[in-house]
Design a protein around this motif. Structure first.
Motif, mmCIF file in Angstrom:
data_model
loop_
_atom_site.group_PDB
_atom_site.id
_atom_site.type_symbol
_atom_site.label_atom_id
_atom_site.label_comp_id
_atom_site.label_asym_id
_atom_site.label_seq_id
_atom_site.Cartn_x
_atom_site.Cartn_y
_atom_site.Cartn_z
ATOM 1 N N ALA A 151 0.836 -1.206 0.000
ATOM 2 C CA ALA A 151 0.000 0.000 0.000
ATOM 3 C C ALA A 151 0.871 1.256 0.000
ATOM 4 C CB ALA A 151 -0.932 -0.008 1.208
ATOM 5 N N LYS A 152 1.928 1.249 0.797
ATOM 6 C CA LYS A 152 2.824 2.405 0.872
ATOM 7 C C LYS A 152 3.534 2.621 -0.463
ATOM 8 C CE LYS A 152 3.180 1.294 5.697
ATOM 9 N NZ LYS A 152 2.813 2.457 6.477
ATOM 10 N N GLU A 153 3.954 1.543 -1.090
ATOM 11 C CA GLU A 153 4.586 1.642 -2.416
ATOM 12 C C GLU A 153 3.602 2.210 -3.436
ATOM 13 O OE1 GLU A 153 7.572 0.792 -4.052
ATOM 14 O OE2 GLU A 153 8.529 0.727 -2.095
ATOM 15 N N ALA A 154 2.380 1.675 -3.462
ATOM 16 C CA ALA A 154 1.386 2.141 -4.422
ATOM 17 C C ALA A 154 1.047 3.615 -4.195
ATOM 18 C CB ALA A 154 0.122 1.281 -4.326
ATOM 19 N N PHE A 155 0.855 3.998 -2.944
ATOM 20 C CA PHE A 155 0.529 5.394 -2.624
ATOM 21 C C PHE A 155 1.675 6.322 -3.011
ATOM 22 C CE2 PHE A 155 0.533 8.997 0.313
ATOM 23 C CZ PHE A 155 -0.715 9.539 0.051
ATOM 24 N N SER A 156 2.906 5.923 -2.723
ATOM 25 C CA SER A 156 4.050 6.779 -3.049
ATOM 26 C C SER A 156 4.161 6.994 -4.559
ATOM 27 C CB SER A 156 5.350 6.200 -2.481
ATOM 28 O OG SER A 156 5.766 5.063 -3.197
ATOM 29 N N LYS A 157 3.790 5.997 -5.333
ATOM 30 C CA LYS A 157 3.776 6.140 -6.791
ATOM 31 C C LYS A 157 2.643 7.067 -7.241
ATOM 32 C CE LYS A 157 5.742 1.543 -7.370
ATOM 33 N NZ LYS A 157 5.431 0.125 -7.665
ATOM 34 N N ALA A 158 1.486 6.932 -6.607
ATOM 35 C CA ALA A 158 0.328 7.751 -6.981
ATOM 36 C C ALA A 158 0.585 9.233 -6.736
ATOM 37 C CB ALA A 158 -0.914 7.293 -6.223
ATOM 38 N N ILE A 159 1.340 9.560 -5.682
ATOM 39 C CA ILE A 159 1.617 10.974 -5.403
ATOM 40 C C ILE A 159 2.885 11.457 -6.108
ATOM 41 C CG2 ILE A 159 0.322 10.989 -3.243
ATOM 42 C CD1 ILE A 159 3.024 10.892 -1.740
ATOM 43 N N GLY A 160 3.562 10.554 -6.800
ATOM 44 C CA GLY A 160 4.704 10.944 -7.628
ATOM 45 C C GLY A 160 6.010 11.164 -6.891
ATOM 46 N N LEU A 161 6.111 10.717 -5.661
ATOM 47 C CA LEU A 161 7.341 10.928 -4.901
ATOM 48 C C LEU A 161 8.229 9.702 -4.779
ATOM 49 C CD1 LEU A 161 6.262 13.040 -1.785
ATOM 50 C CD2 LEU A 161 7.570 13.788 -3.770
ATOM 51 N N GLY A 162 7.639 8.521 -4.839
ATOM 52 C CA GLY A 162 8.408 7.365 -4.422
ATOM 53 C C GLY A 162 8.697 7.538 -2.938
ATOM 54 N N MET A 163 9.809 7.022 -2.472
ATOM 55 C CA MET A 163 10.144 7.162 -1.052
ATOM 56 C C MET A 163 11.117 8.317 -0.826
ATOM 57 S SD MET A 163 8.397 5.299 0.829
ATOM 58 C CE MET A 163 7.106 4.164 0.335
ATOM 59 N N ARG A 164 10.678 9.503 -1.259
ATOM 60 C CA ARG A 164 11.448 10.733 -1.019
ATOM 61 C C ARG A 164 10.619 11.642 -0.128
ATOM 62 N NH1 ARG A 164 11.454 10.922 -6.582
ATOM 63 N NH2 ARG A 164 10.465 12.937 -6.473
ATOM 64 N N MET A 165 11.291 12.407 0.685
ATOM 65 C CA MET A 165 10.609 13.297 1.630
ATOM 66 C C MET A 165 9.643 14.216 0.903
ATOM 67 S SD MET A 165 11.308 12.424 4.478
ATOM 68 C CE MET A 165 12.332 12.162 5.868
ATOM 69 N N PRO A 166 8.503 14.484 1.480
ATOM 70 C CA PRO A 166 8.117 14.128 2.830
ATOM 71 C C PRO A 166 7.515 12.729 2.970
ATOM 72 C CG PRO A 166 6.409 15.485 1.882
ATOM 73 C CD PRO A 166 7.509 15.374 0.848
ATOM 74 N N MET A 167 7.497 11.939 1.885
ATOM 75 C CA MET A 167 6.981 10.579 1.968
ATOM 76 C C MET A 167 8.017 9.696 2.650
ATOM 77 S SD MET A 167 4.558 8.458 1.337
ATOM 78 C CE MET A 167 4.417 6.676 1.456
ATOM 79 N N ALA A 168 7.568 8.919 3.583
ATOM 80 C CA ALA A 168 8.388 7.906 4.243
ATOM 81 C C ALA A 168 7.443 6.777 4.625
ATOM 82 C CB ALA A 168 9.087 8.468 5.474
ATOM 83 N N TRP A 169 7.981 5.582 4.708
ATOM 84 C CA TRP A 169 7.149 4.400 4.957
ATOM 85 C C TRP A 169 6.150 4.607 6.084
ATOM 86 C CZ3 TRP A 169 7.592 0.811 1.348
ATOM 87 C CH2 TRP A 169 8.793 0.674 0.664
ATOM 88 N N SER A 170 6.631 5.000 7.241
ATOM 89 C CA SER A 170 5.772 5.048 8.422
ATOM 90 C C SER A 170 4.855 6.270 8.459
ATOM 91 C CB SER A 170 6.618 5.007 9.697
ATOM 92 O OG SER A 170 7.477 6.127 9.747
ATOM 93 N N ARG A 171 5.006 7.200 7.532
ATOM 94 C CA ARG A 171 4.168 8.401 7.522
ATOM 95 C C ARG A 171 2.815 8.183 6.855
ATOM 96 N NH1 ARG A 171 8.528 13.181 6.272
ATOM 97 N NH2 ARG A 171 9.592 13.004 8.279
ATOM 98 N N MET A 172 2.663 7.070 6.167
ATOM 99 C CA MET A 172 1.393 6.731 5.525
ATOM 100 C C MET A 172 0.934 5.407 6.109
ATOM 101 S SD MET A 172 0.169 4.438 3.122
ATOM 102 C CE MET A 172 -1.233 4.289 2.062
#
Length: 143
Positions: free
Chosen positions: A62-83
């Motif tokens: 879910a975290k991987e899919a969401f990070s792709k949907a918002i266009g960031l991947g795992m770059r700040m401010p996206m981080a695994w535990s933040r979603m």
């Protein structure tokens, strides 16, 4: 009517997540899961370890899919535990963001939707994020 600003999907072998958990234990959980997700994982794992690992794998996807949907991947401010992917009282999965990610997200996107599915050896997540009302998806690109 809302427009789609982004979509993301992820599919993963459950054994990959199980191996990471066996290797890194609590460090892996803290890195990947948010606080509420860790509580759910602990309860499920205690009752049935395989059910706990399946929960961990679906949340990872879910975290991987969401990070792709918002266009960031795992770059700040996206981080695994933040979603986090938690469940509404109806059982529907819902996206819950921590304060830092939420403030970034809310200036760019509308509602977020997530769905999860699993099979014997695979899990999959699919995320859709809506545009802010009156915005097009291209308005959210950063230079």
């Amino acid at each position: 009517m809302s427009a789609i600003a982004g979509i993301g999907t992820d599919i993963i072998y459950i054994s990959r997540i199980e191996h990471s958990y066996q290797r890194f234990g609590e460090r892996f959980l803290v890195r990947i899961l948010g606080e509420q997700e860790r509580l759910i994982f602990a309860r499920r794992y205690r009752l049935n370890p395989q059910r706990g690992i399946r929960f961990l794998a679906t949340r990872f996807a879910a975290k991987e899919a969401f990070s792709k949907a918002i266009g960031l991947g795992m770059r700040m401010p996206m981080a695994w535990s933040r979603m986090q992917t938690l469940n509404a009282p109806s059982g529907k999965p819902m996206v819950v963001l921590n304060d830092e990610l939420r403030s970034w997200y809310e200036t760019r996107f509308g509602a977020a939707h997530i769905t999860l599915t699993d099979e014997s050896d695979l899990v999959m997540a699919f995320a859709v994020v809506e545009s802010l009302m009156g915005s097009s998806a291209t308005d959210h690109k950063e230079n």
